[in-house]
Design an enzyme around this catalytic site. Structure first.
Site, PDB file in Angstrom:
ATOM      1  N   THR A   1       0.866  -1.192   0.000  1.00 53.72           N
ATOM      2  CA  THR A   1       0.000   0.000   0.000  1.00 53.72           C
ATOM      3  C   THR A   1       0.897   1.235   0.000  1.00 53.72           C
ATOM      4  O   THR A   1       1.224   1.770  -1.049  1.00 53.72           O
ATOM      5  CB  THR A   1      -0.973  -0.003   1.194  1.00 53.72           C
ATOM      6  OG1 THR A   1      -0.257  -0.190   2.405  1.00 53.72           O
ATOM      7  CG2 THR A   1      -2.020  -1.079   1.023  1.00 53.72           C
TER       8      THR A   1
ATOM      9  N   LYS B   1       4.882  -6.890   2.970  1.00 51.22           N
ATOM     10  CA  LYS B   1       4.572  -5.477   2.806  1.00 51.22           C
ATOM     11  C   LYS B   1       4.421  -4.856   4.183  1.00 51.22           C
ATOM     12  O   LYS B   1       4.113  -5.530   5.169  1.00 51.22           O
ATOM     13  CB  LYS B   1       3.306  -5.253   1.985  1.00 51.22           C
ATOM     14  CG  LYS B   1       2.037  -5.815   2.562  1.00 51.22           C
ATOM     15  CD  LYS B   1       1.212  -4.894   3.437  1.00 51.22           C
ATOM     16  CE  LYS B   1       1.041  -3.518   2.873  1.00 51.22           C
ATOM     17  NZ  LYS B   1       0.196  -2.712   3.828  1.00 51.22           N
TER      18      LYS B   1
ATOM     19  N   THR C   1      -0.348  -2.206   7.358  1.00 52.90           N
ATOM     20  CA  THR C   1      -0.374  -3.511   7.980  1.00 52.90           C
ATOM     21  C   THR C   1       0.847  -4.264   7.516  1.00 52.90           C
ATOM     22  O   THR C   1       1.275  -4.085   6.391  1.00 52.90           O
ATOM     23  CB  THR C   1      -1.630  -4.262   7.489  1.00 52.90           C
ATOM     24  OG1 THR C   1      -2.753  -3.527   7.900  1.00 52.90           O
ATOM     25  CG2 THR C   1      -1.681  -5.662   8.033  1.00 52.90           C
TER      26      THR C   1
ATOM     27  N   GLU D   1       8.068   4.692   7.994  1.00 51.28           N
ATOM     28  CA  GLU D   1       7.765   6.003   7.428  1.00 51.28           C
ATOM     29  C   GLU D   1       8.695   7.087   7.966  1.00 51.28           C
ATOM     30  O   GLU D   1       8.842   7.264   9.171  1.00 51.28           O
ATOM     31  CB  GLU D   1       6.300   6.341   7.657  1.00 51.28           C
ATOM     32  CG  GLU D   1       5.480   5.698   6.550  1.00 51.28           C
ATOM     33  CD  GLU D   1       4.015   5.694   6.799  1.00 51.28           C
ATOM     34  OE1 GLU D   1       3.277   5.738   5.828  1.00 51.28           O
ATOM     35  OE2 GLU D   1       3.621   5.666   7.967  1.00 51.28           O
TER      36      GLU D   1
ATOM     37  N   ASN E   1       1.987  11.338   8.366  1.00 49.04           N
ATOM     38  CA  ASN E   1       0.860  10.977   9.210  1.00 49.04           C
ATOM     39  C   ASN E   1       0.012  12.142   9.705  1.00 49.04           C
ATOM     40  O   ASN E   1      -1.085  11.923  10.222  1.00 49.04           O
ATOM     41  CB  ASN E   1       1.356  10.171  10.417  1.00 49.04           C
ATOM     42  CG  ASN E   1       1.709   8.761  10.013  1.00 49.04           C
ATOM     43  OD1 ASN E   1       0.856   8.019   9.542  1.00 49.04           O
ATOM     44  ND2 ASN E   1       2.974   8.404  10.141  1.00 49.04           N
TER      45      ASN E   1
ATOM     46  N   SER F   1      -7.634  12.757   5.903  1.00 50.84           N
ATOM     47  CA  SER F   1      -8.072  11.538   5.208  1.00 50.84           C
ATOM     48  C   SER F   1      -9.422  11.783   4.560  1.00 50.84           C
ATOM     49  O   SER F   1     -10.141  12.708   4.919  1.00 50.84           O
ATOM     50  CB  SER F   1      -8.164  10.390   6.186  1.00 50.84           C
ATOM     51  OG  SER F   1      -9.187  10.618   7.121  1.00 50.84           O
TER      52      SER F   1
END
Lengths: 408, 408
Positions: free
Chosen positions: A156, A182, A193, A280, A403, A408
């Protein structure tokens, strides 16, 4: 893969095909994107399976069902949906998983318990059943694809495709493991995840495959952290087709069992490291080694307290040998520790020994070490024989940007 | 106070003097700075003391000695050093604390166990004994100062001075509490510390003062977090001079005991909130209320898992009502939780109820709420009667800048 590639990325390795395993990818269109997002791996009859799953109590239906079905030990197919984690979606999410299992089982003529499903991506939106049905339909007759295609399709917010391979000699037979994973930790927008899949041609009893995977998990996936947040969907599955033709491995008493277990461990460690390398915002890959603990598990907990400390992680980001923050993290871990026996080093150079800063501490080699991409922190508790190594990344502006700097 | 004042700052309140308590500040020069850095508070004979201390196993000598000496219940003076935490300094650090205690006790003619010392600032450097001796010498004969001067002098990387006050009627007598605190969480460069001091003219037995302080601590200081890192020096002390002349409070059976305990609790909550409001990089003050837990302690643990989650904290920084991240944090807390009974809201508006996103969820009022400085998150576990509220701040670029963008 919208973000710049991690500076810690590794190239995708040359990954052998595994007899009895065929990957395929198609586009189900779970999100409004042009890429493939459904991975379908077929496994020949007789393939056995083992798995480890998230301990998050709010886990997805995929995890609940997979944890139950892994117990019967047989697998014929794996389906991975990317772009929608299907977590926190109640009965509607469960229905979508059961639909996929039934659709594949009908086609292959196998019990639906032998079809394993994972999903990763946005939370709280039931996986759309119509898109899943059409995607699986295409997948059932799709052409085989490469491991790298599969690794890209399960991803993702990952910034690079992740794979690992290893071989082992089981008695006189060479067995091979190819694996993909992943994850950028548990930290991507809308919650990423960690999903990992190992495929081997070894012949191995399900219980022993589970024993090898669980043991490797303790020292690999359970020893990494990006930000201390535990996903609702984390899953690692191992599939063994038996096509190598070795005498089936049933326990550590079987010839070659140690070599096989070591190869599983090696692949799991490689995969775990790749996830941290795509943490990240990561600019540094950090290995924290704790020795002198009262037990290995105690060492692991102390290591994780250090690896999860925002103060330690920002210090490394700042290339600052701030051993005082390591002292703090050791002390807050809640494990046996004695301030006056504690030693702390960076890059193999002790900064403090037995509770006191070293009078002749030379910071120059430590400063040079911290400028690199690979950083080590050494902690000796001075109490016993327990040891562990855990891995994490630094905490940077990149983490905040990914983040926080969006809606979103 | 080199950093810009927190946008969440509160003005310093009008703080009453407390009979029997006299604060003074001087410059010991622990760092190369022009400001006062040694606070000396005298307490008249008969003053009783209670305290709560960090659980960090690598705590400072100040904490070790204070935790022991608070048991005898009497106090004559408090000395707070700013700029050097004296933590992880072995026997040399301990000698510096004992020197200060002896020096003050000699001057006041009291047992040295009645002199309490705290230190905050850089770690791993023994508190210089010569500077401490000269500083204390000046302090012993210094003029009294204001509460605000004292609050500024105990500070290190705080961006504003922090004080709180409350009164209570004990039977027919009014008693007053004035209190100061310093801390930006446990997160400042070289590790800041939370140090808090309450002063009251109430007459109260030491054991009951300890009971009130410990109870308040559970619901206030133990319910805040900036970054999950626990300092080696955290200390909160309460001093009661008895000068108000009330009948001494001995237990909750004493007249006015409930009012006094409530006032202690009120002051502790105010102080705890001020620390969060000065959390490094904070732009939002976040209250997380958990209801429906199996117990209050379980609710607190779930609340802290949410408040410590980098994913939740960055979502709030991004003004993003990302309730999926709250689900994740509930699930990782390890406390009893049932995904299908879980409800989550922001600013009093439910986004998900009983395990499902609300079909008619209106995000507009939630989006407006998240734009403000004060944010609330509501979680109902739907299991029992336990509840708790915890407080934290968001995780922003400011945090990374303060903790990573420099070399110590």
């Amino acid at each position: 893969m919208d973000h710049p590639v991690s500076p810690l990325a590794k190239p995708f390795p040359a990954m052998p095909q595994i007899a009895g395993v065929v990957p395929h990818v198609v586009r189900a269109g779970y999100k409004d994107w042009g890429r493939c997002d459904l991975t379908y791996v077929t496994l020949e009859p007789g393939t056995v399976v083992a798995g480890v799953f998230t301990r998050n109590l709010c886990c997805s239906s995929e995890v609940e069902i997979g944890r139950e079905n892994v117990k019967q030990g047989q697998a014929r197919a794996l389906v991975v949906n990317a772009g929608n984690s299907n977590a926190f979606t109640g009965y509607r999410g469960r229905e979508a998983v059961e639909q996929i299992m039934a659709q594949v089982a009908d086609y292959l003529g196998c019990p639906k318990e032998q079809v394993f499903v994972s999903s990763t991506g946005v939370i709280g939106v039931p996986l759309p059943k119509d898109k899943a049905r059409e995607g699986v339909d295409k997948a059932l007759t799709a052409e085989p694809c490469s491991w790298e295609d599969a690794a890209n399709t399960i991803a993702t917010t990952d910034t690079f495709a992740k794979g690992a391979t290893a071989t082992a000699m089981v008695d006189d037979t060479k067995v091979t493991i190819s694996a993909i994973i992943k994850g950028s930790g548990m930290i991507a927008p809308d919650m990423a995840t960690m999903l990992g899949y190992l495929f081997t041609d070894a012949a191995v009893e399900p219980a022993f495959l589970q024993e090898c995977l669980s043991a490797a998990n303790v020292r690999t996936f359970s020893c990494i952290t990006v930000d201390s947040d535990t996903s609702t969907s984390d899953t690692v599955l191992a599939f063994a087709t038996g096509k190598a033709g070795n005498v089936p491995l049933a326990s550590f008493g079987s010839p070659g069992a140690d070599a096989f277990a070591a190869a599983i461990h090696d692949v799991c460690r490689q995969l775990a490291h790749l996830v941290v390398r795509d943490g990240e915002g990561a600019q540094k890959f950090i290995a924290v080694t704790v020795t002198g603990a009262v037990s290995d598990e105690s060492a692991r907990k102390v290591g994780m307290a250090i690896a999860n400390s925002p103060l330690v992680k920002t210090a490394i980001a700042g290339e600052d040998a701030n051993w005082g923050r390591v002292v703090m993290a050791v002390g807050k871990a809640g494990e046996p520790a004695d301030r006056d026996k504690l030693s702390i080093g960076f890059g193999g150079v002790w900064a403090a020994r037995e509770g006191l800063p070293l009078a002749d501490y030379d910071e120059a080699p430590v400063a040079a070490h911290l400028k690199g991409h690979d950083v080590t922190i050494e902690v000796d508790l001075g109490l016993g024989e327990g040891s562990a190594t855990v891995w994490t990344c630094d905490l940077t502006h990149g983490y905040i940007s990914i983040n926080a700097d969006y809606r979103s």
